[in-house]
Design a protein around this motif. Structure first.
Motif, PDB file in Angstrom:
ATOM      1  N   LEU A 195       0.859  -1.184   0.000  1.00  0.00           N
ATOM      2  CA  LEU A 195       0.000   0.000   0.000  1.00  0.00           C
ATOM      3  C   LEU A 195       0.895   1.233   0.000  1.00  0.00           C
ATOM      4  O   LEU A 195       1.315   1.723   1.045  1.00  0.00           O
ATOM      5  CB  LEU A 195      -0.901   0.010   1.236  1.00  0.00           C
ATOM      6  N   GLY A 196       1.225   1.688  -1.190  1.00  0.00           N
ATOM      7  CA  GLY A 196       2.054   2.879  -1.327  1.00  0.00           C
ATOM      8  C   GLY A 196       1.198   4.120  -1.453  1.00  0.00           C
ATOM      9  O   GLY A 196      -0.015   4.110  -1.223  1.00  0.00           O
ATOM     10  N   LEU A 197       1.826   5.217  -1.864  1.00  0.00           N
ATOM     11  CA  LEU A 197       1.144   6.507  -1.944  1.00  0.00           C
ATOM     12  C   LEU A 197      -0.067   6.456  -2.879  1.00  0.00           C
ATOM     13  O   LEU A 197      -1.143   6.951  -2.554  1.00  0.00           O
ATOM     14  CB  LEU A 197       2.137   7.575  -2.416  1.00  0.00           C
ATOM     15  N   ASN A 198       0.094   5.836  -4.028  1.00  0.00           N
ATOM     16  CA  ASN A 198      -0.981   5.825  -5.025  1.00  0.00           C
ATOM     17  C   ASN A 198      -2.138   4.906  -4.656  1.00  0.00           C
ATOM     18  O   ASN A 198      -3.184   4.932  -5.317  1.00  0.00           O
ATOM     19  CB  ASN A 198      -0.426   5.428  -6.399  1.00  0.00           C
ATOM     20  N   GLN A 199      -1.947   4.090  -3.620  1.00  0.00           N
ATOM     21  CA  GLN A 199      -3.024   3.201  -3.176  1.00  0.00           C
ATOM     22  C   GLN A 199      -3.808   3.788  -2.001  1.00  0.00           C
ATOM     23  O   GLN A 199      -4.754   3.168  -1.522  1.00  0.00           O
ATOM     24  CB  GLN A 199      -2.452   1.836  -2.779  1.00  0.00           C
ATOM     25  N   LEU A 200      -3.431   4.984  -1.537  1.00  0.00           N
ATOM     26  CA  LEU A 200      -4.123   5.594  -0.398  1.00  0.00           C
ATOM     27  C   LEU A 200      -5.127   6.650  -0.835  1.00  0.00           C
ATOM     28  O   LEU A 200      -5.435   7.596  -0.097  1.00  0.00           O
ATOM     29  CB  LEU A 200      -3.113   6.171   0.590  1.00  0.00           C
ATOM     30  N   VAL A 201      -5.615   6.480  -2.060  1.00  0.00           N
ATOM     31  CA  VAL A 201      -6.701   7.319  -2.563  1.00  0.00           C
ATOM     32  C   VAL A 201      -7.828   6.429  -3.046  1.00  0.00           C
ATOM     33  O   VAL A 201      -7.617   5.263  -3.392  1.00  0.00           O
ATOM     34  CB  VAL A 201      -6.232   8.242  -3.712  1.00  0.00           C
ATOM     35  N   THR A 202      -9.030   6.985  -3.064  1.00  0.00           N
ATOM     36  CA  THR A 202     -10.171   6.337  -3.686  1.00  0.00           C
ATOM     37  C   THR A 202     -10.493   7.135  -4.952  1.00  0.00           C
ATOM     38  O   THR A 202      -9.623   7.817  -5.493  1.00  0.00           O
ATOM     39  CB  THR A 202     -11.362   6.260  -2.705  1.00  0.00           C
ATOM     40  N   ASN A 203     -11.718   7.043  -5.460  1.00  0.00           N
ATOM     41  CA  ASN A 203     -12.060   7.814  -6.649  1.00  0.00           C
ATOM     42  C   ASN A 203     -13.377   8.550  -6.461  1.00  0.00           C
ATOM     43  O   ASN A 203     -14.155   8.230  -5.554  1.00  0.00           O
ATOM     44  CB  ASN A 203     -12.130   6.924  -7.887  1.00  0.00           C
ATOM     45  N   LYS A 204     -13.597   9.529  -7.312  1.00  0.00           N
ATOM     46  CA  LYS A 204     -14.775  10.381  -7.188  1.00  0.00           C
ATOM     47  C   LYS A 204     -15.161  10.843  -8.597  1.00  0.00           C
ATOM     48  O   LYS A 204     -14.286  11.204  -9.395  1.00  0.00           O
ATOM     49  CB  LYS A 204     -14.405  11.580  -6.300  1.00  0.00           C
ATOM     50  N   TYR A 205     -16.465  10.815  -8.899  1.00  0.00           N
ATOM     51  CA  TYR A 205     -16.939  11.235 -10.217  1.00  0.00           C
ATOM     52  C   TYR A 205     -17.359  12.711 -10.198  1.00  0.00           C
ATOM     53  O   TYR A 205     -18.164  13.126  -9.356  1.00  0.00           O
ATOM     54  CB  TYR A 205     -18.128  10.378 -10.653  1.00  0.00           C
ATOM     55  N   TYR A 206     -16.802  13.475 -11.126  1.00  0.00           N
ATOM     56  CA  TYR A 206     -17.193  14.854 -11.350  1.00  0.00           C
ATOM     57  C   TYR A 206     -18.036  14.887 -12.622  1.00  0.00           C
ATOM     58  O   TYR A 206     -17.547  14.515 -13.694  1.00  0.00           O
ATOM     59  CB  TYR A 206     -15.970  15.758 -11.507  1.00  0.00           C
ATOM     60  N   VAL A 207     -19.292  15.295 -12.483  1.00  0.00           N
ATOM     61  CA  VAL A 207     -20.222  15.269 -13.619  1.00  0.00           C
ATOM     62  C   VAL A 207     -20.611  16.709 -13.977  1.00  0.00           C
ATOM     63  O   VAL A 207     -21.189  17.430 -13.156  1.00  0.00           O
ATOM     64  CB  VAL A 207     -21.485  14.448 -13.285  1.00  0.00           C
ATOM     65  N   TYR A 208     -20.275  17.126 -15.200  1.00  0.00           N
ATOM     66  CA  TYR A 208     -20.502  18.497 -15.647  1.00  0.00           C
ATOM     67  C   TYR A 208     -21.648  18.530 -16.654  1.00  0.00           C
ATOM     68  O   TYR A 208     -21.607  17.844 -17.677  1.00  0.00           O
ATOM     69  CB  TYR A 208     -19.235  19.065 -16.285  1.00  0.00           C
ATOM     70  N   GLY A 209     -22.669  19.312 -16.352  1.00  0.00           N
ATOM     71  CA  GLY A 209     -23.826  19.394 -17.235  1.00  0.00           C
ATOM     72  C   GLY A 209     -24.233  20.805 -17.559  1.00  0.00           C
ATOM     73  O   GLY A 209     -23.600  21.787 -17.136  1.00  0.00           O
ATOM     74  N   ASP A 210     -25.350  20.916 -18.305  1.00  0.00           N
ATOM     75  CA  ASP A 210     -25.878  22.224 -18.688  1.00  0.00           C
ATOM     76  C   ASP A 210     -27.402  22.156 -18.658  1.00  0.00           C
ATOM     77  O   ASP A 210     -28.070  22.482 -19.630  1.00  0.00           O
ATOM     78  CB  ASP A 210     -25.372  22.596 -20.083  1.00  0.00           C
ATOM     79  N   GLY A 211     -27.932  21.642 -17.511  1.00  0.00           N
ATOM     80  CA  GLY A 211     -29.371  21.553 -17.340  1.00  0.00           C
ATOM     81  C   GLY A 211     -29.976  20.228 -17.755  1.00  0.00           C
ATOM     82  O   GLY A 211     -31.208  20.084 -17.808  1.00  0.00           O
ATOM     83  N   GLN A 212     -29.160  19.213 -18.047  1.00  0.00           N
ATOM     84  CA  GLN A 212     -29.693  17.911 -18.464  1.00  0.00           C
ATOM     85  C   GLN A 212     -30.558  17.288 -17.382  1.00  0.00           C
ATOM     86  O   GLN A 212     -30.249  17.376 -16.191  1.00  0.00           O
ATOM     87  CB  GLN A 212     -28.555  16.933 -18.819  1.00  0.00           C
TER      88      GLN A 212
END
Length: 399
Positions: free
Chosen positions: A379-396
């Protein structure tokens, strides 16, 4: 915790490098108090407790190496725009708060903290009472580095809890905890899994196996066995069990030769019923539970198997799923072994002692994970993160 920019995080680590160098002698003196108070009947635990000049150098190097690594937070994993115009970006993000529970090793107080902090996580450290003085001065160093750069001491915090208090804390944490890493033996792991109410990433248990094929280069086999068993008995990557194919040419002579080599290194040998026919003066397995045991001592169990499939079956049944080795000159046989053995690291003709973040090119590590989610291995540095979705819209809107 607030999302910090990379410059601020690296400035804290620069401060920590300076403070560790300045406090070197005080750290060693604090550790001597722990060593003097320690009951030395557990040699492996005692070895893990020692902090000397070399160990302080390693702490400094760990901080420096992580400081020089890229920030793992905010890295784009995928980026796609859908037919409806939504732009969806999957990005790395901190876990939040990580609790690590560990025994003895004060260097974990440095390595776990530097990794968690650089990945923008808060870390709670539950060290063993045997390392209390060492951990207190290292926590003080961290707090100075944080405050010097205008940050709260809460980023890195040592928990002062007894066993019953730890149990209560795991069941009802006084603050949100996102991940717990128990780094230690089977009892510690069971304790945490029983009482925790959040995600647990298992680490620490070894019980590593090595299989000597009938197609092995015997000289390689002996060298690897000796290194994996004797280089560092307190490591979770040390070797505990050796399985030898009964069809190995000159089987009996080689068994006796291995016995002689191991005894020169003061290794206690235990054998199964079949090997005892050759090494008749050695202690024989009396309880099959010993196959599950991680020794953390100069002790090795040697058994005989009929074929590769028997070796794979035994390893998958008894090992700690940490590291496993095959010694063979047949590449196809090696790949069969490596594909089918259920371990975090599988080796062909090499020592288990390489299952280590630094040795594998990962750098400093929080632990070696033997779980499959979310990561397996160092478990190095790059394994101590999770992920998150950024969703960009325009009123959809969904229809």
């Amino acid at each position: 915790m607030k999302l910090l920019n990379t410059e601020i995080k690296n400035n804290v680590l620069k401060s920590m490098l300076k403070i560790l160098g300045r406090e070197r002698q005080h750290i060693i003196e604090a550790n001597k108090k722990d060593l003097d108070a320690f009951q030395k009947e557990d040699q492996a635990l005692y070895e893990r407790l020692i902090v000397n000049d070399k160990k302080v150098d390693e702490m400094i190097e760990a901080v420096k190496a992580v400081m020089l690594q890229d920030d793992p937070v905010g890295q784009e994993l995928t980026n796609r725009t859908l037919k409806n115009g939504l732009n969806i970006v999957n990005t790395t993000a901190p876990f939040g708060t990580i609790l690590i529970i560990y025994e003895s090793r004060p260097d974990v107080t440095i390595e776990a903290s530097v990794l968690a902090f650089k990945a923008n996580n808060k870390i709670l450290l539950k060290g063993g009472k045997e390392a209390l003085n060492s951990n207190l001065i290292l926590e003080k160093c961290w707090h100075e580095a944080l405050e010097e750069n205008g940050l709260s001491k809460d980023w890195i915090k040592l928990l002062h809890l007894k066993r019953e208090e730890t149990q209560a804390f795991l069941k009802n944490p006084t603050e949100p905890i996102d991940l717990i890493v128990p780094r230690g033996g089977e009892q510690l792991i069971k304790f945490v899994k029983t009482h925790a109410t959040c995600a647990v990433l298992v680490s620490g248990r070894g019980n590593n196996f090595l299989y000597v094929s009938e197609h092995a280069d015997w000289s390689k086999a002996v060298n690897v066995i000796i290194n994996a068993k004797t280089d560092k008995i307190s490591g979770c990557n040390a070797l505990d069990k050796v399985l030898i194919n009964k069809n190995l040419p000159e089987y009996e002579m080689k068994l006796k030769m291995l016995q002689e080599k191991l005894e020169k290194h003061k290794v206690e040998i235990i054998v199964d019923d079949k090997v005892s026919d050759v090494l008749s003066k050695k202690e024989t397995v009396s309880d099959n539970d010993i196959w599950y045991e991680e020794f953390l001592a100069l002790k090795l169990l040697i058994g005989q198997v009929n074929c590769l499939d028997d070796a794979i079956e035994l390893i998958n049944k008894y090992s700690g799923k940490h590291s496993a080795v095959i010694i063979t000159e047949h590449n196809d046989e090696a790949m069969n072994f490596m594909h089918n053995v259920d371990s975090a690291a599988v080796y062909h003709n090499a020592s288990t002692r390489f299952t280590d973040g630094g040795q594998m090119g990962v750098g400093a590590e929080l632990a070696i994970s033997t779980d499959k989610l979310h990561h397996r291995g160092p478990l190095g540095l790059n394994q101590l993160v999770t992920n998150k979705y950024y969703v960009y819209g325009d009123g959809q809107v969904r229809v």
